[in-house]
Design a protein around this motif. Sequence first.
Motif, PDB file in Angstrom:
ATOM      1  N   GLU A 298      -9.223  74.076  34.783  1.00  6.70           N
ATOM      2  CA  GLU A 298      -8.651  73.238  34.950  1.00  6.70           C
ATOM      3  C   GLU A 298      -8.602  72.531  33.895  1.00  6.70           C
ATOM      4  OE1 GLU A 298     -10.714  69.092  36.441  1.00  6.70           O
ATOM      5  OE2 GLU A 298     -11.298  70.069  37.771  1.00  6.70           O
ATOM      6  N   VAL A 299      -7.407  71.360  33.697  1.00  3.24           N
ATOM      7  CA  VAL A 299      -6.763  71.541  32.242  1.00  3.24           C
ATOM      8  C   VAL A 299      -6.738  70.075  32.170  1.00  3.24           C
ATOM      9  CG1 VAL A 299      -5.230  71.173  30.793  1.00  3.24           C
ATOM     10  CG2 VAL A 299      -5.951  73.428  31.636  1.00  3.24           C
ATOM     11  N   ASP A 300      -7.067  69.059  31.242  1.00  2.59           N
ATOM     12  CA  ASP A 300      -7.377  68.047  31.955  1.00  2.59           C
ATOM     13  C   ASP A 300      -6.300  66.634  30.577  1.00  2.59           C
ATOM     14  OD1 ASP A 300      -7.028  64.756  32.641  1.00  2.59           O
ATOM     15  OD2 ASP A 300      -9.203  65.378  31.955  1.00  2.59           O
ATOM     16  N   CYS A 301      -5.270  66.817  30.915  1.00  2.00           N
ATOM     17  CA  CYS A 301      -4.370  66.407  29.605  1.00  2.00           C
ATOM     18  C   CYS A 301      -3.133  65.376  30.360  1.00  2.00           C
ATOM     19  CB  CYS A 301      -3.617  67.488  28.687  1.00  2.00           C
ATOM     20  SG  CYS A 301      -1.888  68.349  29.815  1.00  2.00           S
ATOM     21  N   THR A 302      -2.447  64.552  29.831  1.00  2.00           N
ATOM     22  CA  THR A 302      -1.359  63.607  30.470  1.00  2.00           C
ATOM     23  C   THR A 302      -0.495  64.526  30.098  1.00  2.00           C
ATOM     24  OG1 THR A 302      -0.420  63.307  27.749  1.00  2.00           O
ATOM     25  CG2 THR A 302      -2.155  61.771  28.670  1.00  2.00           C
ATOM     26  N   PRO A 303       1.101  63.880  30.583  1.00  2.00           N
ATOM     27  CA  PRO A 303       1.883  64.806  30.981  1.00  2.00           C
ATOM     28  C   PRO A 303       2.659  65.124  28.980  1.00  2.00           C
ATOM     29  CG  PRO A 303       2.357  62.922  31.589  1.00  2.00           C
ATOM     30  CD  PRO A 303       0.951  62.558  31.773  1.00  2.00           C
ATOM     31  N   GLU A 304       2.407  63.773  28.225  1.00  3.45           N
ATOM     32  CA  GLU A 304       3.108  64.219  26.644  1.00  3.45           C
ATOM     33  C   GLU A 304       2.070  65.115  26.554  1.00  3.45           C
ATOM     34  OE1 GLU A 304       5.068  63.413  23.931  1.00  3.45           O
ATOM     35  OE2 GLU A 304       5.040  62.840  25.445  1.00  3.45           O
ATOM     36  N   GLU A 305       0.952  65.767  26.865  1.00  6.71           N
ATOM     37  CA  GLU A 305       0.349  66.523  26.014  1.00  6.71           C
ATOM     38  C   GLU A 305       0.206  68.254  26.358  1.00  6.71           C
ATOM     39  OE1 GLU A 305      -3.967  64.231  24.772  1.00  6.71           O
ATOM     40  OE2 GLU A 305      -4.051  64.760  27.517  1.00  6.71           O
ATOM     41  N   ALA A 306       0.733  67.793  28.605  1.00 10.21           N
ATOM     42  CA  ALA A 306       1.056  69.053  28.404  1.00 10.21           C
ATOM     43  C   ALA A 306       2.893  69.644  27.677  1.00 10.21           C
ATOM     44  CB  ALA A 306       1.114  68.985  29.945  1.00 10.21           C
ATOM     45  N   ARG A 307       3.709  68.572  28.079  1.00  7.59           N
ATOM     46  CA  ARG A 307       5.164  68.868  27.183  1.00  7.59           C
ATOM     47  C   ARG A 307       4.314  69.720  25.759  1.00  7.59           C
ATOM     48  NH1 ARG A 307       7.623  67.413  23.957  1.00  7.59           N
ATOM     49  NH2 ARG A 307       6.924  65.343  23.302  1.00  7.59           N
ATOM     50  N   ARG A 308       3.729  68.794  24.525  1.00  7.22           N
ATOM     51  CA  ARG A 308       3.682  69.633  23.528  1.00  7.22           C
ATOM     52  C   ARG A 308       2.774  71.136  23.674  1.00  7.22           C
ATOM     53  NH1 ARG A 308       1.758  64.305  19.366  1.00  7.22           N
ATOM     54  NH2 ARG A 308       3.324  63.122  21.082  1.00  7.22           N
ATOM     55  N   LEU A 309       2.260  70.708  24.043  1.00  6.81           N
ATOM     56  CA  LEU A 309       1.470  72.292  24.671  1.00  6.81           C
ATOM     57  C   LEU A 309       2.314  73.173  25.158  1.00  6.81           C
ATOM     58  CD1 LEU A 309      -1.467  73.489  24.366  1.00  6.81           C
ATOM     59  CD2 LEU A 309      -1.366  73.427  27.124  1.00  6.81           C
ATOM     60  N   MET A 310       3.179  73.363  25.960  1.00  6.69           N
ATOM     61  CA  MET A 310       4.178  74.283  26.590  1.00  6.69           C
ATOM     62  C   MET A 310       5.525  74.131  25.585  1.00  6.69           C
ATOM     63  SD  MET A 310       3.918  73.999  30.549  1.00  6.69           S
ATOM     64  CE  MET A 310       4.191  72.130  30.537  1.00  6.69           C
ATOM     65  N   GLY A 311       5.226  73.559  24.367  1.00  5.54           N
ATOM     66  CA  GLY A 311       6.323  73.487  22.967  1.00  5.54           C
ATOM     67  C   GLY A 311       7.976  73.518  23.590  1.00  5.54           C
ATOM     68  N   LEU A 312       7.576  72.504  24.755  1.00  3.02           N
ATOM     69  CA  LEU A 312       9.162  71.356  25.290  1.00  3.02           C
ATOM     70  C   LEU A 312       9.585  70.755  24.762  1.00  3.02           C
ATOM     71  CD1 LEU A 312       8.108  72.074  29.176  1.00  3.02           C
ATOM     72  CD2 LEU A 312       9.401  72.780  28.235  1.00  3.02           C
ATOM     73  N   PRO A 313      10.668  69.994  24.446  1.00  4.32           N
ATOM     74  CA  PRO A 313      11.448  68.959  23.750  1.00  4.32           C
ATOM     75  C   PRO A 313      11.028  67.819  24.151  1.00  4.32           C
ATOM     76  CG  PRO A 313      13.170  69.884  24.721  1.00  4.32           C
ATOM     77  CD  PRO A 313      11.967  70.773  24.837  1.00  4.32           C
ATOM     78  N   ASP A 314      11.070  66.862  23.183  1.00  5.23           N
ATOM     79  CA  ASP A 314      10.891  65.657  23.220  1.00  5.23           C
ATOM     80  C   ASP A 314      12.226  64.647  24.238  1.00  5.23           C
ATOM     81  OD1 ASP A 314      10.115  62.992  24.476  1.00  5.23           O
ATOM     82  OD2 ASP A 314       9.832  62.049  22.199  1.00  5.23           O
TER      83      ASP A 314
END
Length: 77
Positions: A6-22
């Motif tokens: 189970e991963v508890d993170c914000t959408p912003e944290e998930a985006r950064r973790l997966m290396g997706l662009p902002d």
Amino acid sequence: MKVNVEVDCTPEEARRLMGLPDLTPIHEAYVAKMQDTIDNGLRPEMFETMIKNWAPMGEAGVAFWRRLFEAGTKPGG
């Protein structure tokens, strides 16, 4: 064996973790352009042209939404 993670993170944290662009600046520019167009006297035909240019799948996307709205406004539907 079954393992649950189970991963508890914000959408912003998930985006950064997966290396997706902002894409926030692009989204804000898109919304600002739409708002400016609407504020400056948007006519129905202008709106259709704008959506055709901006909508995913162009004309096919517009046709999908048109059929969806038409089906939703039919009596008894």
